[in-house]
Design an enzyme around this catalytic site. Structure first.
Site, PDB file in Angstrom:
ATOM      1  N   TYR A  55      12.911  -8.317  39.469  1.00 13.20           N
ATOM      2  CA  TYR A  55      11.525  -8.351  38.989  1.00 13.20           C
ATOM      3  C   TYR A  55      11.142  -9.788  38.614  1.00 13.20           C
ATOM      4  CZ  TYR A  55      11.980  -3.346  39.397  1.00 13.20           C
ATOM      5  OH  TYR A  55      12.192  -2.093  39.923  1.00 13.20           O
ATOM      6  N   HIS A  99      17.117  -7.122  38.061  1.00 11.93           N
ATOM      7  CA  HIS A  99      16.752  -6.215  39.162  1.00 11.93           C
ATOM      8  C   HIS A  99      15.660  -6.736  40.097  1.00 11.93           C
ATOM      9  CE1 HIS A  99      18.457  -2.813  36.411  1.00 11.93           C
ATOM     10  NE2 HIS A  99      19.364  -3.700  36.788  1.00 11.93           N
ATOM     11  N   HIS A 146      13.081  -7.642  30.165  1.00 16.33           N
ATOM     12  CA  HIS A 146      13.616  -7.299  31.491  1.00 16.33           C
ATOM     13  C   HIS A 146      13.670  -8.536  32.383  1.00 16.33           C
ATOM     14  CE1 HIS A 146      14.834  -5.031  34.830  1.00 16.33           C
ATOM     15  NE2 HIS A 146      13.917  -4.076  34.858  1.00 16.33           N
TER      16      HIS A 146
HETATM   17  C1  LIG Z   1      15.684   6.776  37.559  1.00 13.27           C
HETATM   18  C2  LIG Z   1      16.127   5.414  37.130  1.00 13.27           C
HETATM   19  C3  LIG Z   1      15.209   4.576  36.548  1.00 13.27           C
HETATM   20  C4  LIG Z   1      15.603   3.278  36.116  1.00 13.27           C
HETATM   21  N1  LIG Z   1      14.706   2.494  35.478  1.00 13.27           N
HETATM   22  C5  LIG Z   1      15.103   1.301  34.975  1.00 13.27           C
HETATM   23  C6  LIG Z   1      14.233   0.543  34.163  1.00 13.27           C
HETATM   24  O1  LIG Z   1      13.138   0.955  33.802  1.00 13.27           O
HETATM   25  N2  LIG Z   1      14.691  -0.673  33.745  1.00 13.27           N
HETATM   26  C7  LIG Z   1      15.938  -1.158  34.072  1.00 13.27           C
HETATM   27  O2  LIG Z   1      16.292  -2.255  33.670  1.00 13.27           O
HETATM   28  N3  LIG Z   1      16.795  -0.408  34.783  1.00 13.27           N
HETATM   29  C8  LIG Z   1      16.427   0.808  35.229  1.00 13.27           C
HETATM   30  N4  LIG Z   1      17.324   1.593  35.892  1.00 13.27           N
HETATM   31  C9  LIG Z   1      18.731   1.158  35.984  1.00 13.27           C
HETATM   32  C10 LIG Z   1      19.533   1.787  34.835  1.00 13.27           C
HETATM   33  O3  LIG Z   1      19.087   1.330  33.583  1.00 13.27           O
HETATM   34  C11 LIG Z   1      21.046   1.487  34.942  1.00 13.27           C
HETATM   35  O4  LIG Z   1      21.275   0.119  34.769  1.00 13.27           O
HETATM   36  C12 LIG Z   1      21.587   1.896  36.294  1.00 13.27           C
HETATM   37  O5  LIG Z   1      21.249   3.224  36.563  1.00 13.27           O
HETATM   38  C13 LIG Z   1      23.117   1.699  36.358  1.00 13.27           C
HETATM   39  O6  LIG Z   1      23.791   2.586  35.548  1.00 13.27           O
HETATM   40  P1  LIG Z   1      24.474   3.905  36.143  1.00 13.27           P
HETATM   41  O7  LIG Z   1      25.407   3.469  37.226  1.00 13.27           O
HETATM   42  O8  LIG Z   1      25.164   4.501  34.975  1.00 13.27           O
HETATM   43  O9  LIG Z   1      23.355   4.780  36.677  1.00 13.27           O
HETATM   44  C14 LIG Z   1      16.938   2.864  36.330  1.00 13.27           C
HETATM   45  C15 LIG Z   1      17.849   3.728  36.941  1.00 13.27           C
HETATM   46  C16 LIG Z   1      17.469   4.979  37.332  1.00 13.27           C
HETATM   47  C17 LIG Z   1      18.487   5.898  37.950  1.00 13.27           C
END
Ligand SMILES: Cc1cc2nc3c(=O)[nH]c(=O)nc-3n(C[C@H](O)[C@H](O)[C@H](O)COP(=O)(O)O)c2cc1C
Length: 324
Positions: A183, A181, A178
């Site tokens: 981090y 985002h 990772h």
């Molecule tokens: C509830 C939730 C938890 C997430 N947890 C992570 C995570 O653990 N690691 C990460 O890299 N992104 C995390 N994300 C981001 C998602 O992996 C994804 O990149 C993001 O939702 C964009 O895609 P979407 O527009 O289809 O939702 C999370 C998103 C949501 C909604």
């Protein structure tokens, strides 16, 4: 003709049954970093969807690397055993390939769960001292992170390597590092959060150093055959910050080390940033990275329709871009 979305894809030594990837999504349901029945049901259901690849949520390499007190950790035998059971459960259900996302939240750690306040927790409220490349907090109201010393940076690398070995032993087919985002690893990459003056700050080469060293440390622990991919934010969405061209350079360096795939995101819902939220809004980042590397690239961000996914993998404008 069979849609490309449903065609198999080679990822290093394994073949995914299709190109649908379930991205990592934190569940905030762990107890002392250990996966619970919630995870068994949740990931079992996702595996039963038939997706080709499933990335299990951000799992911290040490307790202070958790986003919240309810996040997974992979540092003890108990945490490893619970994840091994989770992998076995998914494998019993479906051919979906499970991999684990390993991370460290840095200055974005020690937060309440999203259905609580989601805000930075004080130590009295169950939070902990956060660390970062530099002493600037993410938000002015957050507690100030402590800048990592060189010795502590070395410890972080060792923690990533140790957790990677445990993930392999637990039965995961691979790991997603990772680096996105906001981090810890992204904090080192971005000139907005990294104001160090030593070998880990300043030039692009210095800011990329930790990600490259962590990748190499993990690879040394698990071996070159094991699948190691990286998730990166391609943009801070802020002028003067981390951007897609720096991301492309980093991806080329990681590919030379043997990175098996790239997962290109950008995240961010902050109202201070002008993010053009809309269908496929992050896909151009993944397409730019695909021009820079030959490994598979994962695209994310409001991809909700099968036809849209097909178009992402095989755009009419530029036939030939092979995406996951
Ligand atoms: C509830 C939730 C938890 C997430 N947890 C992570 C995570 O653990 N690691 C990460 O890299 N992104 C995390 N994300 C981001 C998602 O992996 C994804 O990149 C993001 O939702 C964009 O895609 P979407 O527009 O289809 O939702 C999370 C998103 C949501 C909604």
């Amino acid at each position: 003709m069979q849609p490309k979305l449903f065609s198999p894809l080679s990822l290093a030594s394994i073949t995914l049954p299709n190109r649908i990837v379930i991205p990592p999504m934190c569940q905030y349901a762990a107890v002392e970093g250990v996966a619970q029945n919630w995870h068994t049901v949740h990931y079992g259901t996702l595996a039963a969807s038939g997706a080709g690849l499933l990335v299990v949520e951000a799992t911290a390499v040490c307790p202070e690397g958790r986003i919240s007190p309810r996040c997974l950790i992979l540092q003890t035998d108990e945490q490893e055993a619970a994840l091994a059971k989770l992998v076995q459960n998914m494998q019993d259900i479906a051919p979906t390939v499970p991999i684990l996302q390993l991370g460290h939240a840095g200055r974005k750690a020690s937060c309440d769960v999203p259905w609580g306040t989601g805000a930075c927790l004080s130590q009295e409220a169950g939070g902990w001292q956060t660390v970062a490349p530099s002493p600037e907090p993410m938000n002015t109201q957050d507690t100030q992170p402590l800048p990592l010393t060189l010795e502590e940076i070395d410890t972080v690398k060792k923690q990533f390597a140790a957790s990677a070995l445990r993930a392999k032993r637990a039965g995961f087919a691979g790991i997603e590092l990772h680096g996105a985002h906001g981090y810890l690893l992204h904090q080192f990459l971005s000139p907005l959060s990294n104001t160090r003056t030593d070998q880990y700050g300043g030039s692009l080469e210095n800011r990329m150093r930790l990600v490259l060293e962590v990748f190499s440390a993990m690879q040394e622990a698990v071996g070159k055959e094991f699948i190691l991919g990286v998730r990166l934010s391609a943009s801070d969405w802020v002028e003067g910050g981390w951007d897609v061209e720096q991301t492309a350079q980093l991806c080329q360096r990681l590919e030379a080390l043997g990175c098996a795939f790239f997962d290109i995101s950008s995240g961010g819902l902050s109202t201070q940033q002008k993010i053009p939220l809309g269908a496929g809004y992050q896909v151009p980042f993944a397409q730019r990275i695909k021009q820079a590397v030959s490994a598979p690239v994962i695209a994310v961000g409001l991809i909700t329709e099968p036809t849209q996914a097909e178009e992402v993998m095989y755009p009419r404008q530029s036939r030939g871009l092979e995406m996951l």
